[in-house]
Design a protein around this motif. Structure first.
Motif, PDB file in Angstrom:
ATOM      1  N   ASN A 196      49.432 -82.024  24.613  1.00 42.34           N
ATOM      2  CA  ASN A 196      49.170 -80.604  24.397  1.00 42.34           C
ATOM      3  C   ASN A 196      49.825 -79.848  25.558  1.00 42.34           C
ATOM      4  O   ASN A 196      49.463 -80.051  26.718  1.00 42.34           O
ATOM      5  CB  ASN A 196      47.652 -80.371  24.371  1.00 42.34           C
ATOM      6  N   THR A 197      50.805 -78.994  25.249  1.00 43.40           N
ATOM      7  CA  THR A 197      51.633 -78.462  26.340  1.00 43.40           C
ATOM      8  C   THR A 197      50.921 -77.437  27.213  1.00 43.40           C
ATOM      9  O   THR A 197      51.330 -77.216  28.341  1.00 43.40           O
ATOM     10  CB  THR A 197      52.924 -77.809  25.800  1.00 43.40           C
ATOM     11  N   THR A 198      49.897 -76.761  26.699  1.00 41.07           N
ATOM     12  CA  THR A 198      49.221 -75.751  27.529  1.00 41.07           C
ATOM     13  C   THR A 198      47.708 -75.888  27.545  1.00 41.07           C
ATOM     14  O   THR A 198      47.040 -75.310  28.400  1.00 41.07           O
ATOM     15  CB  THR A 198      49.527 -74.312  27.037  1.00 41.07           C
ATOM     16  N   GLY A 199      47.128 -76.611  26.595  1.00 41.12           N
ATOM     17  CA  GLY A 199      45.672 -76.727  26.525  1.00 41.12           C
ATOM     18  C   GLY A 199      44.997 -75.421  26.152  1.00 41.12           C
ATOM     19  O   GLY A 199      43.778 -75.306  26.215  1.00 41.12           O
ATOM     20  N   ARG A 200      45.788 -74.430  25.726  1.00 41.26           N
ATOM     21  CA  ARG A 200      45.193 -73.144  25.385  1.00 41.26           C
ATOM     22  C   ARG A 200      44.221 -73.297  24.203  1.00 41.26           C
ATOM     23  O   ARG A 200      44.512 -74.002  23.248  1.00 41.26           O
ATOM     24  CB  ARG A 200      46.296 -72.143  25.012  1.00 41.26           C
ATOM     25  N   ILE A 201      43.059 -72.639  24.322  1.00 44.31           N
ATOM     26  CA  ILE A 201      42.067 -72.665  23.250  1.00 44.31           C
ATOM     27  C   ILE A 201      42.233 -71.405  22.414  1.00 44.31           C
ATOM     28  O   ILE A 201      42.201 -70.293  22.938  1.00 44.31           O
ATOM     29  CB  ILE A 201      40.633 -72.702  23.825  1.00 44.31           C
ATOM     30  N   PHE A 202      42.428 -71.574  21.114  1.00 43.67           N
ATOM     31  CA  PHE A 202      42.575 -70.442  20.198  1.00 43.67           C
ATOM     32  C   PHE A 202      41.304 -70.287  19.393  1.00 43.67           C
ATOM     33  O   PHE A 202      40.707 -71.265  18.971  1.00 43.67           O
ATOM     34  CB  PHE A 202      43.723 -70.691  19.209  1.00 43.67           C
ATOM     35  N   SER A 203      40.910 -69.046  19.157  1.00 41.31           N
ATOM     36  CA  SER A 203      39.813 -68.802  18.217  1.00 41.31           C
ATOM     37  C   SER A 203      40.394 -68.826  16.805  1.00 41.31           C
ATOM     38  O   SER A 203      41.609 -68.751  16.618  1.00 41.31           O
ATOM     39  CB  SER A 203      39.165 -67.452  18.487  1.00 41.31           C
ATOM     40  N   ARG A 204      39.500 -68.920  15.822  1.00 38.28           N
ATOM     41  CA  ARG A 204      39.973 -68.893  14.440  1.00 38.28           C
ATOM     42  C   ARG A 204      40.771 -67.613  14.158  1.00 38.28           C
ATOM     43  O   ARG A 204      41.834 -67.659  13.549  1.00 38.28           O
ATOM     44  CB  ARG A 204      38.770 -68.988  13.497  1.00 38.28           C
ATOM     45  N   ASP A 205      40.254 -66.474  14.639  1.00 42.15           N
ATOM     46  CA  ASP A 205      40.955 -65.204  14.395  1.00 42.15           C
ATOM     47  C   ASP A 205      42.350 -65.221  15.010  1.00 42.15           C
ATOM     48  O   ASP A 205      43.321 -64.751  14.415  1.00 42.15           O
ATOM     49  CB  ASP A 205      40.156 -64.023  14.977  1.00 42.15           C
ATOM     50  N   GLU A 206      42.435 -65.766  16.232  1.00 41.08           N
ATOM     51  CA  GLU A 206      43.748 -65.809  16.887  1.00 41.08           C
ATOM     52  C   GLU A 206      44.731 -66.651  16.082  1.00 41.08           C
ATOM     53  O   GLU A 206      45.905 -66.294  15.964  1.00 41.08           O
ATOM     54  CB  GLU A 206      43.614 -66.382  18.305  1.00 41.08           C
ATOM     55  N   VAL A 207      44.236 -67.764  15.535  1.00 36.40           N
ATOM     56  CA  VAL A 207      45.124 -68.623  14.742  1.00 36.40           C
ATOM     57  C   VAL A 207      45.567 -67.899  13.480  1.00 36.40           C
ATOM     58  O   VAL A 207      46.747 -67.903  13.124  1.00 36.40           O
ATOM     59  CB  VAL A 207      44.422 -69.959  14.391  1.00 36.40           C
ATOM     60  N   VAL A 208      44.603 -67.247  12.824  1.00 38.79           N
ATOM     61  CA  VAL A 208      44.927 -66.565  11.572  1.00 38.79           C
ATOM     62  C   VAL A 208      45.944 -65.446  11.824  1.00 38.79           C
ATOM     63  O   VAL A 208      46.859 -65.222  11.036  1.00 38.79           O
ATOM     64  CB  VAL A 208      43.641 -66.023  10.910  1.00 38.79           C
ATOM     65  N   GLU A 209      45.776 -64.749  12.963  1.00 36.09           N
ATOM     66  CA  GLU A 209      46.638 -63.601  13.236  1.00 36.09           C
ATOM     67  C   GLU A 209      47.961 -63.969  13.896  1.00 36.09           C
ATOM     68  O   GLU A 209      48.912 -63.198  13.880  1.00 36.09           O
ATOM     69  CB  GLU A 209      45.888 -62.595  14.135  1.00 36.09           C
ATOM     70  N   GLN A 210      48.013 -65.150  14.507  1.00 37.88           N
ATOM     71  CA  GLN A 210      49.211 -65.554  15.236  1.00 37.88           C
ATOM     72  C   GLN A 210      50.370 -65.788  14.268  1.00 37.88           C
ATOM     73  O   GLN A 210      50.261 -66.621  13.365  1.00 37.88           O
ATOM     74  CB  GLN A 210      48.915 -66.846  16.011  1.00 37.88           C
ATOM     75  N   ALA A 211      51.443 -65.083  14.457  1.00 34.13           N
ATOM     76  CA  ALA A 211      52.622 -65.339  13.626  1.00 34.13           C
ATOM     77  C   ALA A 211      53.336 -66.577  14.181  1.00 34.13           C
ATOM     78  O   ALA A 211      53.036 -67.025  15.282  1.00 34.13           O
ATOM     79  CB  ALA A 211      53.544 -64.128  13.661  1.00 34.13           C
ATOM     80  N   ASN A 212      54.254 -67.105  13.429  1.00 34.17           N
ATOM     81  CA  ASN A 212      55.145 -68.170  13.914  1.00 34.17           C
ATOM     82  C   ASN A 212      54.459 -69.494  14.216  1.00 34.17           C
ATOM     83  O   ASN A 212      54.940 -70.257  15.045  1.00 34.17           O
ATOM     84  CB  ASN A 212      55.895 -67.747  15.176  1.00 34.17           C
ATOM     85  N   ILE A 213      53.316 -69.791  13.590  1.00 30.27           N
ATOM     86  CA  ILE A 213      52.743 -71.136  13.777  1.00 30.27           C
ATOM     87  C   ILE A 213      53.413 -72.080  12.784  1.00 30.27           C
ATOM     88  O   ILE A 213      53.482 -71.794  11.588  1.00 30.27           O
ATOM     89  CB  ILE A 213      51.216 -71.156  13.572  1.00 30.27           C
TER      90      ILE A 213
END
Lengths: 316, 94
Positions: A196-213
């Motif tokens: 895991n390159t950054t270990g960043r924790i995403f919330s469900r909302d962040e994943v849903v809203e994040q473009a380019n996944i």
């Protein structure tokens, strides 16, 4: 996060001692095996017993299919636990060990303090403790995936490394995330620590809203692993990459990096992800300056770009 | 037998014993260990841990580059050079 329960057998999974007579599987343990299995937590055996008799008893009582790894021998339990963790590619702190014998538990506590030990009388507590919340389709199939992996290992015993990998027919598919991928993406992000390159924790909302996944899936001639990787690429920068540790050891991370990398990739040292630094540097990426927030940008250098290993076919 | 030969044989033996199923064709010193499927990033990490213990040296992050670890020959050169470097700094400090 605990991912595997390793069970003693006599007076733990079943009442009675096998070498002294017939045994009866404990109904409460059967319920736990089934419930945790549905949650994607796998089971293994570490038992000091006579192996042929024990295997026969496991089959006779319809127990055998629940377990993805077995160590039935007279060796010390810490050795067997370590060997199971290597076989399943799980770190020691992902293991729970259940035994009725206080000496065995103490021995494991002493030799492998990362492993959680549980008295066989207290197993019902595992149902509350081991509840990951998010359960994806991959999680429900995890036992099958591990068993397919055991078949792969057996095949690997009879060929050379290169010929074996070539013959596996590995295919990776990379595509944009869809709504149905969200559960699995969240699960990969929370379960993946080493790759895991950054270990960043995403919330469900962040994943849903994040473009380019982007999501990556892997299959080979033995079966389908499902979704094994998540990448986020923004404006030429690969800002996040996580790959299931189940697929370590076969060049998948190099193939994915070569596929999704544009100009640069982000790394944040989490204390457990040195393998990703190794991946970047051994792929010829050049480390930039360490930023105050602990991140570092690795850029494509003047040398050759990372390449997909010859034994993997990528569809992107 | 010189020191580099001993290091090379130790690295070769360790890779054959721990990274490959028995019966595999022997590795050649200049084979690229990554292209041959012997090592990947996690595999290199455990090899580094073994090198650090076996040869009593530490490997800083910025030494983790293909020039140092992509083949048995390069790994051997790295180990010998790194040991010499650490020897020197010990003497200088003494």
């Amino acid at each position: 996060m605990r991912k595997c329960v390793i069970w003693d057998l006599d007076n733990t999974v079943w009442d009675g001692v096998l070498l002294e007579g017939e045994v009866t599987p404990r109904p409460d343990v059967l319920r736990i095996l089934e419930t945790l299995d549905r949650r994607g937590i796998v089971h293994a055996i570490a038992s000091r017993n006579h192996e042929p008799a024990t295997r026969a008893a496991l089959v006779r009582h319809n127990l055998d299919d629940w377990f993805v790894a077995r160590r039935i021998n007279w060796q010390a339990k810490p050795m067997n636990l370590r060997s199971i963790s290597e076989e399943l590619r799980l770190s020691l702190d992902a293991l729970v060990f259940v035994d009725d014998d206080a000496f065995e538990r103490a021995q494991v506590n002493w030799a492998l303090p990362e492993v959680e030990t549980v008295d066989a009388r207290d197993v019902v507590g595992l149902l509350d403790e081991l509840d990951p919340g998010v359960v994806s389709a991959e999680a429900r199939r995890r036992r099958t995936l591990y068993r397919e992996e055991a078949c792969r290992r057996e095949a690997a015993q009879t060929q050379s490394r290169q010929a074996f990998l070539d013959g596996c027919g590995m295919e990776i598919t990379v595509r944009p995330m869809e709504a149905t991928d969200v559960e699995r993406v969240l699960e990969l992000m929370s379960r993946t620590h080493q790759l895991n390159t950054t270990g960043r924790i995403f919330s469900r909302d962040e994943v849903v809203e994040q473009a380019n996944i982007l999501v990556a899936s892997l299959r080979d001639r033995f079966g389908d692993y499902g979704t094994i990787g998540v990448a986020i690429s923004e404006g030429g920068l690969l800002s996040y990459l996580a790959i299931s540790c189940r697929v370590m050891g076969r060049g998948v991370e190099r193939a994915l990096l070569a596929t999704v990398l544009d100009r640069a990739a982000l790394l944040k040292d989490t204390g457990t992800n040195r393998a990703m630094r190794v991946l970047y540097q051994m792929s010829g990426l050049v480390a930039g300056e360490l930023q105050p927030d602990g991140t570092q940008v690795f850029a494509v250098g003047s040398g050759p770009r990372p390449t997909v290993p010859s034994w993997i076919e990528v569809h992107a | 037998m010189n020191h580099a030969d001993q290091v090379s044989r130790a690295v070769h033996g360790h890779l054959m014993a721990n990274y490959l199923p028995s019966g595999t064709a022997p590795l050649v010193g200049d084979d690229n260990l990554f292209d041959a499927g012997v090592l990947d990033s996690a595999g290199l990490l455990s090899l580094l841990a073994w090198i650090e213990e076996e040869f009593e040296l530490d490997i800083p992050d910025d030494h983790l580059v293909p020039d140092n670890f992509s083949s048995i020959t390069r790994t051997t050169s790295y180990i010998c050079a790194r040991r010499a470097e650490l020897e020197e700094s010990r003497c200088a400090n003494a």
